[in-house]
Enzyme design. Structure first.
Site, PDB file in Angstrom:
ATOM      1  CD  GLU A  78      -5.267  15.961 -15.136  1.00  0.00           C
ATOM      2  OE1 GLU A  78      -5.861  15.881 -16.018  1.00  0.00           O
ATOM      3  OE2 GLU A  78      -4.233  15.782 -15.086  1.00  0.00           O
ATOM      4  NE  ARG A 126      -0.652  16.744 -12.139  1.00  0.00           N
ATOM      5  CZ  ARG A 126      -0.006  15.933 -11.436  1.00  0.00           C
ATOM      6  NH1 ARG A 126      -0.307  15.717 -10.085  1.00  0.00           N
ATOM      7  NH2 ARG A 126       0.945  15.251 -11.619  1.00  0.00           N
ATOM      8  CE  LYS A 134       4.250  17.535 -13.782  1.00  0.00           C
ATOM      9  NZ  LYS A 134       4.769  16.371 -14.573  1.00  0.00           N
ATOM     10  CG  HIS A 179       5.636  12.188 -24.109  1.00  0.00           C
ATOM     11  ND1 HIS A 179       4.247  11.833 -24.083  1.00  0.00           N
ATOM     12  CD2 HIS A 179       5.738  13.164 -23.190  1.00  0.00           C
ATOM     13  CE1 HIS A 179       3.710  12.697 -23.522  1.00  0.00           C
ATOM     14  NE2 HIS A 179       4.679  13.530 -22.751  1.00  0.00           N
ATOM     15  CG  HIS A 223       0.275  15.979 -22.803  1.00  0.00           C
ATOM     16  ND1 HIS A 223       0.840  17.209 -23.053  1.00  0.00           N
ATOM     17  CD2 HIS A 223       1.066  15.005 -22.200  1.00  0.00           C
ATOM     18  CE1 HIS A 223       2.193  17.159 -22.383  1.00  0.00           C
ATOM     19  NE2 HIS A 223       2.328  15.821 -21.798  1.00  0.00           N
ATOM     20  CG  ASN A 234      -3.097  16.638 -19.851  1.00  0.00           C
ATOM     21  OD1 ASN A 234      -2.030  16.084 -19.589  1.00  0.00           O
ATOM     22  ND2 ASN A 234      -4.029  16.823 -18.771  1.00  0.00           N
ATOM     23  CD  GLU A 237       5.995  17.755 -21.465  1.00  0.00           C
ATOM     24  OE1 GLU A 237       5.738  18.685 -20.750  1.00  0.00           O
ATOM     25  OE2 GLU A 237       5.667  16.547 -22.115  1.00  0.00           O
ATOM     26  NE  ARG A 277      -4.166  -1.949   2.152  1.00  0.00           N
ATOM     27  CZ  ARG A 277      -4.183  -3.072   2.684  1.00  0.00           C
ATOM     28  NH1 ARG A 277      -3.008  -3.283   3.415  1.00  0.00           N
ATOM     29  NH2 ARG A 277      -4.908  -3.807   2.888  1.00  0.00           N
ATOM     30  CE  LYS A 329      -1.638  13.689 -13.825  1.00  0.00           C
ATOM     31  NZ  LYS A 329      -2.074  14.092 -15.366  1.00  0.00           N
ATOM     32  CG  HIS A 358      -1.126  11.110 -24.846  1.00  0.00           C
ATOM     33  ND1 HIS A 358      -1.839  11.242 -23.401  1.00  0.00           N
ATOM     34  CD2 HIS A 358       0.144  11.321 -24.434  1.00  0.00           C
ATOM     35  CE1 HIS A 358      -1.002  11.172 -22.467  1.00  0.00           C
ATOM     36  NE2 HIS A 358       0.234  11.510 -22.844  1.00  0.00           N
TER      37      HIS A 358
END
Length: 565
Positions: free
Chosen positions: A432, A439, A422, A463, A446, A443, A380, A316, A338, A450
C-alpha cells in the site's frame, strides 16, 4: 524388444465405457499404494471402463532397462532404480492422459510427487495389513520382501509410507472384495470428487495459492505438505472455532505426519491486544519453536490478524498458513499479508506485512456461521465488484440469494472471484505504497466503517456491517461531490438492504455524533499529512482514492444522514 505402437492407442469406446469424470479432464490418473494393494489389477479394469490406455510403471521401467526390477536392485541399488523410475514416470505423464499404476515407492519421491501433482489425479488404494499379507504371500519377485519377515517389512513400510500416500488427491479403502467391486468403488469416488478451486496470488518476491472447496480442513496435511519446510506446526485458534473445527484440522494434519499443537485464545475483537500477543509468543518460544515451524491460523479475521502478527515477528518470521473459517476472512483478511493487533489508539495500528504460504478456504465451515456473520462477510464480496468490476457486482445482485442461502457452488465462486480481484490489486501494490489508488482501493467504505467500529465498540457492530454502511456513505459522498449518479448510489444501498445488511446510518438505530466520527477518522492509519483519505466512486466498478475531501462536506453528509453535530 520393440513395442507395438498400436498398444499406445486408447481402446475404442463402447456402451460399457463410462464417461470421463470432470476430475480427469485432460489429466492422467495415478494409482499409488503398497505392494499388494491391487494397483495393476484395478488400474487395468479402470482404464477399460474409462476408455484410457493403461500403463504399469514397473513394467515400463523393466522395458526401458532391459532387465527385471529385482536385477536393477541387485546390480545398481535402490537409488539408481528410483532415478530411473523418476524419469519413466515423468515421460509417461508428459503425454496423453493414461491410467498409471505406480510402484509402491514411487510416490515417496518428492520430485515424482510434484510431477504427479502437476499432471495427474492421484488415488491411494489403502489396504489393511492382513489384506496385504494375504496378497503378497509367495511373491518372491518383490525385492523389499526378500530381506525379512513380510509382516515386519510391510508394517515398517506402512509406518513410513502411509503419511506420504495420504497426500494423494483421493483415498479409497480396499478389502477382500472382488477387483470388479473395488473398481466400481474407485470409479464412484472419481465421479464424486471435485478438485478444489485454486487461485495463485503472485507478488514481487513470493507467491502462494488460495485453495477453495468443501471439507478441505480434513485435507489440510495433504495440501500443506508440499509448501511447508517442516512437518511441525502450532495452530492458533479461538475457543469457539476450536469446538467446531480444531479436531478435524489436527486429524487432517496428523494423517500426513504433522506434529501440531493448538494454542487457544478467547473469541472476539478484544483478543487482538498486546497481552495475548505476548502470551502466544511466549508459548511458542517456550515450546522450542524453530524457524521452519509453521503457525496456522484457524478462525476468522481476528485470529488471522493476531496469529499472522505472531508469525511475522517470532524469530523474524515463521512460515504462516491461513485457514479462515468465516466468509469475511475467506475473502478479505486472509489474503494479502496484512497482520496486526489493536491498541487504545485504534484498530490494527501494530502490525506487519507477512504473506502466508497458503490460504485454505473451506466452504463447509460457512454452514456453522450465524446468518448475521454470513451477511457481514458478503459485504466484502460485493465490495470487490463496486471497486473495479461492474460485471461482478451484477453477478452479486443475481446470485446473493443463493450464496446467503448456503449454496456451496455460489459461495466458492464468489470467494474465488473476490480473492482474484484482491490478488490483482495486492500484486500491483503489496504494501500500500502508491500515493493514490493501488491497494488503498480495497479500503472502500473502511474510513467510515472503522470510525463506526471505534465509536460503537468493536464487536457491537460487525466489521462487514460497518463496511456496508461505509460503502453506502462513500457512494452518497461521491454523489454529494458531483462524482457519481444518485441512481448508482441508490442501487448500492438497495442491494445491501436486500442482502439483509445495513447500508445507511439510520439502520443502526444509534445516536451518533458527526464530530466524534470525524475524530475517529483522523486517527485512522489511512490519514496522510493530517488529511483524510477516502475511496470514492464515479460509478459502480469505478472507485478511486482522494485526499482532498473537505471535512465540512463529510460533516454535512453525516448530519444529512441523521448524525448530531
Amino acid at each position: 524388444m520393440t513395442r507395438n505402437s498400436v498398444l499406445n492407442l486408447p481402446p475404442l469406446r463402447d456402451s460399457a465405457v463410462a464417461p470421463l469424470p470432470e476430475s480427469l479432464a485432460d489429466r492422467s490418473l495415478v494409482l499409488v499404494g503398497l505392494m499388494g494393494a491391487g494397483k495393476t489389477s484395478i488400474g487395468r479394469r479402470l482404464a477399460a471402463r474409462l476408455g484410457l490406455p493403461f500403463r504399469d510403471a514397473d513394467t515400463e521401467i523393466e522395458l526401458a532397462a532391459g532387465c527385471s526390477i529385482a536385477d536393477i536392485f541387485a546390480r545398481y541399488g535402490e537409488s539408481e532404480f528410483r532415478a530411473g523410475e523418476r524419469r519413466v514416470i515423468a515421460r509417461l505423464l508428459s503425454g496423453e492422459p493414461i491410467v498409471l499404476a505406480a510402484g509402491g515407492g514411487a510416490f515417496m519421491d518428492a520430485t515424482t510427487r510434484a510431477a504427479i501433482r502437476a499432471e495427474a489425479v492421484s488415488l491411494w488404494l489403502r489396504c489393511s495389513l492382513p489384506v496385504l499379507l494375504r496378497r503378497v504371500a509367495g511373491r518372491i519377485h518383490r525385492p523389499l520382501l526378500n530381506d525379512g519377515d513380510p509382516e515386519e517389512v510391510l508394517t515398517q513400510l506402512m509406518a513410513q509410507r502411509h503419511p506420504v500416500y495420504a497426500e494423494a488427491d483421493l483415498i479409497v479403502d480396499c478389502g477382500d472384495e472382488t477387483p470388479e467391486a473395488t473398481t466400481t468403488r474407485v470409479l464412484d469416488a472419481l465421479l464424486a470428487w471435485r478438485a478444489p478451486r485454486r487461485l495463485t496470488v503472485a507478488l514481487p518476491n513470493t507467491q502462494y495459492d488460495v485453495v477453495i472447496g468443501a471439507d478441505l480442513i480434513a485435507r489440510a496435511g495433504a495440501l500443506l505438505a508440499p509448501v511447508l519446510p517442516q512437518k511441525r506446526a502450532f495452530v492458533i485458534t479461538d475457543e469457539s472455532v476450536a469446538a467446531l473445527h480444531l479436531p478435524r484440522l489436527l486429524d487432517g494434519l496428523a494423517a500426513t505426519g504433522f506434529e501440531a499443537a493448538p494454542l487457544t485464545v478467547p473469541p472476539g475483537e478484544t483478543t487482538k491486544r498486546l497481552e495475548l500477543y505476548e502470551h502466544l509468543t511466549d508459548s511458542l518460544l517456550g515450546a522450542g519453536v524453530e524457524r521452519r515451524t509453521a503457525v496456522i491460523a484457524l478462525g476468522g479475521g481476528v485470529v488471522g490478524d493476531l496469529a499472522g502478527f505472531v508469525a511475522a515477528t517470532v524469530m523474524r518470521g515463521l512460515p504462516f498458513v491461513q485457514v479462515p473459517t468465516t466468509l469475511l476472512s475467506q475473502v478479505d483478511s486472509s489474503v494479502g499479508g496484512k497482520t496486526g493487533i489493536n491498541t487504545r489508539h485504534g484498530k490494527n495500528l501494530l502490525g506487519a506485512f507477512h504473506q502466508p504460504r497458503m490460504v485454505i478456504a473451506d466452504t463447509a465451515t460457512l454452514a456453522t456461521l450465524p446468518a448475521r456473520e454470513l451477511r457481514a462477510g458478503y459485504a466484502e464480496i460485493a465490495k470487490a465488484g463496486l471497486i473495479g468490476d461492474a460485471a461482478f457486482f451484477g453477478w452479486c445482485e443475481a446470485q446473493a440469494p443463493r450464496l446467503l442461502a448456503g449454496d456451496r457452488e455460489a459461495q466458492a465462486e464468489a470467494i474465488l472471484r473476490a480473492c482474484a480481484f484482491k490478488a490483482q490489486v495486492v500484486g500491483d501494490d503489496e504494501r500500500e505504497e502508491r500515493p493514490s489508488d493501488g491497494r488503498a482501493l480495497l479500503n472502500l467504505g473502511h474510513t467510515f466503517g472503522h470510525a463506526l467500529e471505534a465509536e460503537l465498540g468493536f464487536g457491537t457492530i460487525l466489521h462487514g456491517e460497518a463496511v456496508a454502511v461505509g460503502i453506502g456513505l462513500a457512494f452518497r459522498l461521491s454523489v454529494r461531490l458531483g462524482l457519481c449518479s444518485a441512481e448508482d448510489a441508490a442501487r448500492v444501498v438497495a442491494h445491501f438492504e436486500s442482502a439483509g445488511l445495513p447500508a445507511e446510518l439510520a439502520h443502526l438505530n444509534r445516536r451518533l455524533s458527526a464530530t466524534r466520527l470525524i475524530g475517529h477518522m483522523r486517527r485512522d492509519k489511512k490519514t496522510r499529512d493530517g488529511r483524510l483519505i477516502f475511496v470514492l466512486a464515479r460509478g459502480i466498478g469505478e472507485a478511486f482514492t482522494r485526499g482532498d475531501v473537505p471535512a465540512d462536506e463529510v460533516a454535512a453528509l453525516l448530519r444529512a444522514e441523521g448524525c448530531e453535530a
